[in-house]
Motif scaffolding. Structure first.
Motif, PDB file in Angstrom:
ATOM      1  N   GLU A 184       0.857  -1.188   0.000  1.00 63.18           N
ATOM      2  CA  GLU A 184       0.000   0.000   0.000  1.00 63.18           C
ATOM      3  C   GLU A 184       0.893   1.238   0.000  1.00 63.18           C
ATOM      4  O   GLU A 184       1.866   1.323   0.759  1.00 63.18           O
ATOM      5  N   GLN A 185       0.603   2.191  -0.840  1.00 66.36           N
ATOM      6  CA  GLN A 185       1.381   3.427  -0.940  1.00 66.36           C
ATOM      7  C   GLN A 185       0.580   4.610  -0.417  1.00 66.36           C
ATOM      8  O   GLN A 185      -0.589   4.770  -0.761  1.00 66.36           O
ATOM      9  N   VAL A 186       1.251   5.410   0.426  1.00 62.06           N
ATOM     10  CA  VAL A 186       0.629   6.616   0.980  1.00 62.06           C
ATOM     11  C   VAL A 186       1.631   7.766   0.819  1.00 62.06           C
ATOM     12  O   VAL A 186       2.823   7.614   1.145  1.00 62.06           O
ATOM     13  N   THR A 187       1.207   8.896   0.311  1.00 59.81           N
ATOM     14  CA  THR A 187       2.063  10.078   0.138  1.00 59.81           C
ATOM     15  C   THR A 187       1.867  11.028   1.322  1.00 59.81           C
ATOM     16  O   THR A 187       0.730  11.434   1.610  1.00 59.81           O
ATOM     17  N   VAL A 188       2.991  11.345   1.993  1.00 53.86           N
ATOM     18  CA  VAL A 188       2.933  12.271   3.131  1.00 53.86           C
ATOM     19  C   VAL A 188       3.945  13.396   2.899  1.00 53.86           C
ATOM     20  O   VAL A 188       5.018  13.183   2.318  1.00 53.86           O
ATOM     21  N   PRO A 189       3.659  14.616   3.337  1.00 52.16           N
ATOM     22  CA  PRO A 189       4.629  15.722   3.184  1.00 52.16           C
ATOM     23  C   PRO A 189       5.739  15.635   4.245  1.00 52.16           C
ATOM     24  O   PRO A 189       5.469  15.352   5.416  1.00 52.16           O
ATOM     25  N   VAL A 190       6.967  15.815   3.847  1.00 50.84           N
ATOM     26  CA  VAL A 190       8.110  15.846   4.768  1.00 50.84           C
ATOM     27  C   VAL A 190       8.913  17.135   4.501  1.00 50.84           C
ATOM     28  O   VAL A 190       8.925  17.657   3.378  1.00 50.84           O
ATOM     29  N   THR A 191       9.544  17.640   5.512  1.00 51.51           N
ATOM     30  CA  THR A 191      10.348  18.878   5.385  1.00 51.51           C
ATOM     31  C   THR A 191      11.812  18.582   5.696  1.00 51.51           C
ATOM     32  O   THR A 191      12.134  17.652   6.431  1.00 51.51           O
ATOM     33  N   GLU A 228      12.802  15.743   7.860  1.00 51.84           N
ATOM     34  CA  GLU A 228      11.793  14.767   8.272  1.00 51.84           C
ATOM     35  C   GLU A 228      11.824  13.551   7.350  1.00 51.84           C
ATOM     36  O   GLU A 228      12.049  13.694   6.145  1.00 51.84           O
ATOM     37  N   ARG A 229      11.642  12.370   7.919  1.00 54.33           N
ATOM     38  CA  ARG A 229      11.536  11.151   7.143  1.00 54.33           C
ATOM     39  C   ARG A 229      10.233  10.428   7.506  1.00 54.33           C
ATOM     40  O   ARG A 229       9.825  10.430   8.672  1.00 54.33           O
ATOM     41  N   ALA A 230       9.607   9.783   6.510  1.00 55.41           N
ATOM     42  CA  ALA A 230       8.357   9.040   6.752  1.00 55.41           C
ATOM     43  C   ALA A 230       8.673   7.731   7.480  1.00 55.41           C
ATOM     44  O   ALA A 230       9.570   6.983   7.088  1.00 55.41           O
ATOM     45  N   VAL A 231       7.948   7.459   8.537  1.00 54.64           N
ATOM     46  CA  VAL A 231       8.118   6.229   9.320  1.00 54.64           C
ATOM     47  C   VAL A 231       6.837   5.396   9.176  1.00 54.64           C
ATOM     48  O   VAL A 231       5.738   5.898   9.399  1.00 54.64           O
ATOM     49  N   VAL A 232       6.977   4.094   8.788  1.00 53.63           N
ATOM     50  CA  VAL A 232       5.836   3.225   8.523  1.00 53.63           C
ATOM     51  C   VAL A 232       5.614   2.259   9.693  1.00 53.63           C
ATOM     52  O   VAL A 232       6.554   1.613  10.165  1.00 53.63           O
ATOM     53  N   ASP A 233       4.391   2.187  10.139  1.00 48.08           N
ATOM     54  CA  ASP A 233       3.998   1.222  11.164  1.00 48.08           C
ATOM     55  C   ASP A 233       2.564   0.774  10.843  1.00 48.08           C
ATOM     56  O   ASP A 233       1.879   1.382  10.014  1.00 48.08           O
TER      57      ASP A 233
END
Length: 280
Positions: A184-191, A228-233
């Motif tokens: 599953e792919q989810v796009t999130v904004p990171v700075t 910021e980095r996306a963290v998946v759980d």
């Protein structure tokens, strides 16, 4: 062995085979023309009791409301078919075939020893049928007699289909839960932080700050950058309830079967009463 006194009480009772399985209902008892002793009974068999099978009475035993025989149900149902309505008698060939099927000794049968020249009573066949409950036998004309009086009427009978229903298992349904893994792919904004070099000219406002320190020297300045980095759980979340439910659907099913009907015909100048009434 069933006795003369038991004949009328046997008709209508239930026959059970040697293993105690229910076979059917006794419809008729047949007597030997020579000894006048009971020799055969017929039992209703088939899905709706539309057939009659012959069973030897030599080893049959009456026990209360049941008649126990020494043959199994499959053998009884597979016995040779005989037209029991043809005058109420078994022919020699029919009885011989029944003897052979049940493994009985035909030559030892009463009045039918090989080579003695004796046979059935002329015009009667090898055995005769007793009437149903309340009858005492057959008269010389082939019509039942009752209480010593002749019945001048002939009964015409016919078979009707009796349709029943049975409940049986037609299939199985199972509800099973299993796990599949999907991507599953989810796009999130990171700075993130970046460094930009800014230059400003010397003015009266910043002159004092610019003149601090040595005139000519070496210097270094460090700046820490962050991003910021996306963290998946994952987490388990209930989404729905699932169950099996049964419902009844009614269909129409057509069944068929063969039935026999007796016809009455006359010889001579006889007028049908129904035709006479119909012309009025």
């Amino acid at each position: 062995m069933i006795t003369q006194e038991q004949i009328q009480t046997v008709i209508g009772r239930t026959v059970f085979d040697r293993d105690g399985a229910k076979v059917g209902e006794v419809k008729n008892v047949y007597l030997d023309d020579h000894t006048n002793e009971p020799e055969w009974l017929t039992v209703r068999t088939g899905l709706f009791g539309m057939h009659e099978s012959f069973v030897p009475l030599r080893t049959a035993r009456v026990d209360g409301d049941r008649v126990d025989v020494t043959y199994d149900k499959a053998m009884i149902k597979g016995a040779p078919r005989v037209d029991v309505e043809s005058g109420g008698h078994l022919s020699l060939d029919e009885e011989r075939e029944l003897y052979r099927y049940y493994g009985l000794d035909w030559s030892a049968a009463s009045g039918r020893q090989s080579g003695d020249g004796r046979g059935p009573v002329p015009g009667q066949g090898a055995g005769r049928k007793t009437g149903r409950s309340g009858d005492t036998g057959t008269s010389g004309a082939g019509l039942p007699t009752q209480a010593g009086r002749s019945d001048e009427a002939m009964t015409r009978s016919e078979e009707h289909l009796r349709v029943g229903k049975e409940r049986r298992e037609s299939g199985r349904a199972r509800l099973r839960k299993y796990v599949v893994t999907e991507t599953e792919q989810v796009t999130v904004p990171v700075t993130r932080e970046e460094v930009r070099l800014e230059r400003e000219p010397i003015t009266d406002a910043n002159r004092d700050a610019a003149m601090r320190g040595k005139d000519i020297s070496e210097a270094e300045y460090d700046e820490t950058l962050y991003e910021e980095r996306a963290v998946v759980d994952t987490e388990a979340v209930p989404v729905e309830r699932v169950r099996l439910a049964k419902e009844q659907v009614t269909d129409q099913e057509t069944v068929s079967g063969q039935v026999r009907r007796e016809r009455v015909e006359t010889d001579g100048d006889v007028r049908d009463e129904r035709e006479r009434r119909g012309r009025r």
